[in-house]
Design an enzyme around this catalytic site. Structure first.
Site, PDB file in Angstrom:
ATOM      1  N   LEU A  43      35.620  -3.338  -0.620  1.00  0.00           N
ATOM      2  CA  LEU A  43      34.720  -4.459  -0.941  1.00  0.00           C
ATOM      3  C   LEU A  43      34.659  -5.389   0.267  1.00  0.00           C
ATOM      4  CD1 LEU A  43      34.958  -6.817  -4.032  1.00  0.00           C
ATOM      5  CD2 LEU A  43      35.626  -7.667  -1.793  1.00  0.00           C
ATOM      6  N   ASP A  45      31.617  -8.726   1.592  1.00  0.00           N
ATOM      7  CA  ASP A  45      30.968 -10.000   1.218  1.00  0.00           C
ATOM      8  C   ASP A  45      30.460 -10.097  -0.226  1.00  0.00           C
ATOM      9  OD1 ASP A  45      31.031  -9.584   3.941  1.00  0.00           O
ATOM     10  OD2 ASP A  45      28.944 -10.027   4.285  1.00  0.00           O
ATOM     11  N   GLN A  61      29.289  -6.411  -1.341  1.00  0.00           N
ATOM     12  CA  GLN A  61      29.266  -5.238  -0.472  1.00  0.00           C
ATOM     13  C   GLN A  61      30.364  -4.283  -0.940  1.00  0.00           C
ATOM     14  OE1 GLN A  61      27.246  -4.862   2.911  1.00  0.00           O
ATOM     15  NE2 GLN A  61      26.138  -5.712   1.167  1.00  0.00           N
TER      16      GLN A  61
HETATM   17  C1  FRU Z   1      29.841  -9.851   7.124  1.00  0.00           C
HETATM   18  C2  FRU Z   1      28.893  -8.674   7.333  1.00  0.00           C
HETATM   19  C3  FRU Z   1      27.454  -9.114   7.187  1.00  0.00           C
HETATM   20  C4  FRU Z   1      26.776  -7.823   6.827  1.00  0.00           C
HETATM   21  C5  FRU Z   1      27.807  -7.159   5.954  1.00  0.00           C
HETATM   22  C6  FRU Z   1      27.846  -5.660   6.038  1.00  0.00           C
HETATM   23  O1  FRU Z   1      31.106  -9.463   6.730  1.00  0.00           O
HETATM   24  O2  FRU Z   1      29.117  -8.089   8.604  1.00  0.00           O
HETATM   25  O3  FRU Z   1      26.914  -9.730   8.338  1.00  0.00           O
HETATM   26  O4  FRU Z   1      25.567  -8.023   6.163  1.00  0.00           O
HETATM   27  O5  FRU Z   1      29.060  -7.680   6.343  1.00  0.00           O
HETATM   28  O6  FRU Z   1      28.721  -5.108   5.118  1.00  0.00           O
END
Ligand code: FRU
Length: 475
Positions: A43, A45, A61
């Site tokens: 996991l 963001d 994420q």
């Molecule tokens: C921040 C990041 C964001 C990107 C995402 C990808 O942690 O690098 O900039 O959208 O994670 O997982």
């Protein structure tokens, strides 16, 4: 050449084939008890935070089959009370040519019973590229939903060519809001000159966007800014961002990447704005990519990612099939000094079980499970102390410096410090493998993962001269 997209059906097949992995993770004693964590795998963001019809949606994420398969999805949890969470199938898949290497971070905007999710579609070419000025696409994509569970077709809104000409290929993490009867979008960016900034776009219909200006301090501050957030509390405006490439400066900027806020003076009309000084949002080892949103009651709520990318710390949960977690939810407010502060959401009081309390001057010695909340109230200000929070974790206050020392845990996390003239309040949330320490009602926070023995755990502090009280709750 790009990787082929992964659709929902393929996800389900991969998941069924790895059901045993998922089941094993659910039983892991290292699982956090009251934090959002990946059902399995990876996991990062928090994404798309919103409340619709009383239900809070927390997307994130999510790379469920990490490290076996690299595909990123938007994972999905919901809650009504921040105590009980329901887990759902991933909400957004890497299933088009615009986001086949991951629907990256994005956020939610609501209007007329519709949630508009804006996010970055990541595409990474295979071949020999530097991946900064070539080799990748970062597309701005829109999906809508009326309930947070079912989603429209994806719509491509902007490509790299639509961003300012001096940008590298790194432009991402859109957030949308309304000011002066117009829509605005901010995105985190890296220029070809390696200067981080927040790009501002404007629109009349949420679909067609044009670049307006960039927010950037006079002196460049890092080469890339990720995950911008805009918020307005009363008549004060703030910008959050995560700058990369800022050198350490004494106790400041001790992590590999930073995360903090600027006050913003701007009317969203002309070209002129004033950015205040940069304030770190966190002083611990593990805090990055926070996202804020306003709930139906008008509260500004923050979740952060309890990690920092490329930090290089040991994460023992990885061998157990999962890695990383989100912070507890926090409410933002502005204190009398005009500082943006974070407080644990009041709903978390419902986690409290057994209570104990006493005088700080008499010291503190308590056997505990790793899941507890501890509060110190010291109206006159603290005197020097050493508070042991685990076998090898000490929070000490000496010569007006508050120091979190985790060197003994051996995960690569060592010492973090904060200078504070008057320490009058501490509120500590401890979970099986995390610590969140709110200093002076959240004017500063230390957030860290913590891997130490969970057996025979005792919190202790010697008796001394501190006037004030402590309160302990098992959670
Ligand atoms: C921040 C990041 C964001 C990107 C995402 C990808 O942690 O690098 O900039 O959208 O994670 O997982």
């Amino acid at each position: 050449m790009v990787k082929s997209p992964m659709k929902k059906e393929a996800y389900r097949k991969h998941f069924q084939e790895r059901k045993e992995w998922y089941d094993r993770v659910q039983k892991d004693p290292m699982r956090l008890q009251y934090h959002i964590q990946p059902p399995m795998g990876w996991l990062n963001d928090p994404n798309g935070l919103c409340q619709k019809d009383g239900i809070y949606h927390i997307y994130f994420q999510y790379c469920p089959f990490y490290p076996e398969l690299g595909s990123i999805f938007w994972g999905h949890m919901t809650t009504k009370d921040f105590i009980h969470y329901d887990e759902h199938e991933p909400a957004v898949y890497p299933d088009t040519q615009w986001d086949c290497n991951g629907p990256y971070s994005g956020s939610a905007y609501q209007e007329n019973e519709t949630i508009y999710f804006f996010y970055t579609g990541n595409v990474r070419y295979e071949g020999s590229y530097n991946y900064v000025t070539d080799g990748r696409e970062q597309n701005t994509i829109l999906v809508t939903s009326r309930d947070g569970f079912t989603f429209s077709e994806k719509q491509l809104l902007m490509k790299n060519e639509d961003y300012p000409a001096d940008m590298s290929r790194h432009v991402r993490d859109p957030q949308v809001f309304r000011e002066n009867d117009r829509y605005f979008m901010i995105q985190g960016a890296r220029s070809v000159k390696d200067e981080g900034s927040i790009l501002l776009f404007e629109s009349e219909d949420l679909i067609h966007w044009s670049y307006k200006l960039r927010f950037q301090p006079e002196k460049p501050f890092g080469y890339m800014w990720e995950c911008p957030n805009y918020l307005k509390i009363g008549d004060r405006r703030f910008l959050f961002t995560c700058p990369q490439g800022v050198p350490r400066d004494g106790f400041e900027f001790a992590n590999v990447y930073q995360c903090g806020w600027f006050s913003l003076d701007y009317d969203f009309k002309g070209e002129n704005y004033v950015l205040g000084a940069f304030h770190s949002l966190d002083r611990g080892f593990d805090f990055y990519a926070p996202q804020v949103f306003q709930d139906e009651a008008g509260r500004w709520i923050l979740f952060g990612w309890m990690a920092v990318p490329d930090a290089g710390y040991e994460e023992p949960t990885l061998a157990r099939g999962w890695i990383h977690a989100l912070t507890i939810p926090r409410e933002l407010y502005v204190n009398d000094a005009g500082l943006l502060c974070q407080r644990p959401l009041k709903e978390l009081k419902r986690l409290r079980k057994e209570k104990a309390s006493g005088k700080l001057s008499e010291g503190l010695k308590r056997w505990t499970s790793p899941c507890f909340e501890l509060k110190f109230l010291m109206e006159e200000g603290a005197e020097d102390f050493e508070l042991h929070l685990r076998e090898s974790v000490v929070l000490a206050y000496k010569d007006r410096v508050l120091k979190l020392d985790m060197t003994g845990c051996g995960s690569g996390r060592t010492v973090r410090r904060l200078k504070t003239e008057k320490l009058w309040k501490l509120q500590i949330f401890s979970d099986t493998s995390s610590l969140e320490i709110f200093v002076n009602d959240g004017a500063d926070v230390f957030t860290s993962r913590i891997y130490d023995s969970m057996e025979n755990l005792q919190i202790r502090m010697a008796e001394g001269k501190i006037q004030g009280t402590w309160e302990y709750y098992s959670l």
